[in-house]
Design a protein around this motif. Structure first.
Motif, PDB file in Angstrom:
ATOM      1  N   ALA A 107       5.618   6.052  11.675  1.00 49.66           N
ATOM      2  CA  ALA A 107       5.342   4.609  11.738  1.00 49.66           C
ATOM      3  C   ALA A 107       6.531   3.856  11.171  1.00 49.66           C
ATOM      4  CB  ALA A 107       4.082   4.271  10.953  1.00 49.66           C
ATOM      5  N   VAL A 108       6.656   2.586  11.587  1.00 44.01           N
ATOM      6  CA  VAL A 108       7.787   1.767  11.152  1.00 44.01           C
ATOM      7  C   VAL A 108       7.279   0.535  10.408  1.00 44.01           C
ATOM      8  CG1 VAL A 108       9.659   0.253  11.955  1.00 44.01           C
ATOM      9  CG2 VAL A 108       9.347   2.509  12.997  1.00 44.01           C
ATOM     10  N   LEU A 109       7.864   0.302   9.235  1.00 41.60           N
ATOM     11  CA  LEU A 109       7.663  -0.967   8.538  1.00 41.60           C
ATOM     12  C   LEU A 109       8.907  -1.808   8.786  1.00 41.60           C
ATOM     13  CD1 LEU A 109       6.475  -3.069   6.610  1.00 41.60           C
ATOM     14  CD2 LEU A 109       7.285  -1.683   4.693  1.00 41.60           C
ATOM     15  N   SER A 110       8.729  -2.892   9.536  1.00 39.62           N
ATOM     16  CA  SER A 110       9.846  -3.786   9.829  1.00 39.62           C
ATOM     17  C   SER A 110       9.757  -4.973   8.879  1.00 39.62           C
ATOM     18  CB  SER A 110       9.732  -4.257  11.286  1.00 39.62           C
ATOM     19  OG  SER A 110      10.672  -5.276  11.536  1.00 39.62           O
ATOM     20  N   SER A 111      10.808  -5.172   8.078  1.00 32.70           N
ATOM     21  CA  SER A 111      10.752  -6.252   7.090  1.00 32.70           C
ATOM     22  C   SER A 111      12.139  -6.786   6.753  1.00 32.70           C
ATOM     23  CB  SER A 111      10.086  -5.761   5.802  1.00 32.70           C
ATOM     24  OG  SER A 111      10.170  -6.764   4.810  1.00 32.70           O
TER      25      SER A 111
END
Length: 199
Positions: A107-111
């Motif tokens: 999964a990717v956390l884009s921030s």
């Protein structure tokens, strides 16, 4: 669940990378979207904001008056601190839950604030999408129809480019065309899928 954090300065092309990964079936949790969700109409955080700043901070239709709130926190540092102390834990909890619920191979956390906040503690790998500052400026002016001065002010408030690069485990170079970016994203996706499959 293996979690990858993706960040980059304004106009670096972070969204182009996460959009492509989403097309490849990867769950993307976007911190900006979560930040909007937690103050949506009917959410407890919105009630607390109205209680603190006054009912004018909510529009007639029950939405947050973002423009008014931005002006208040721009002028008043204590208001900004109060708001951050309210929202950051709620945002973090929502991000954690959405990452936990992800069903893709990773999964990717884009921030945009991955490295400026404690959000980087939620990820195993930090990916920085990088572009030269003059490119960031040109892309953002074109995309947002904003003035160079506004964009430069946003860039100045973000973590300096060299600091961001120092903290990266992987750098995606977005100084060329979309084809070059696409090739890097596919290579990254293949490597991450293989690594998580082996784990």
């Amino acid at each position: 669940m293996y979690i990858v954090g993706i960040t980059g300065g304004i106009g670096s092309g972070k969204n182009a990378v996460t959009d492509r990964l989403q097309d490849l079936g990867i769950t993307i949790v976007d911190a900006d979207i979560v930040a909007r969700e937690v103050v949506a109409k009917g959410e407890p955080a919105l009630d607390k904001i109205a209680e603190h700043f006054g009912s004018h901070i909510v529009t007639e239709s029950g939405e947050l008056n973002r423009k008014d709130l931005r002006e208040i926190i721009f002028r008043d540092k204590t208001a900004k601190t109060w708001l951050e102390q309210l929202l950051h834990p709620i945002i973090r909890q929502s991000i954690k839950q959405q990452l936990h619920d992800a069903t893709s191979s990773y999964a990717v956390l884009s921030s945009p604030l991955l490295l400026e906040t404690d959000q980087h503690e939620l990820v195993q790998t930090v990916i920085v999408v990088d572009a030269a500052e003059e490119l960031q400026l040109a892309r953002t002016v074109k995309r947002d129809s904003a003035s160079k001065e506004q964009i430069k002010a946003i860039m100045a408030a973000q973590l300096p480019r060299q600091e961001r690069l120092k903290k990266a485990d992987i750098i995606i170079d977005n100084n060329a065309d979309l084809e070059s970016l696409e090739n890097q994203v596919i290579k990254l996706h293949t490597e991450l899928s293989e690594a998580t499959h082996r784990a």
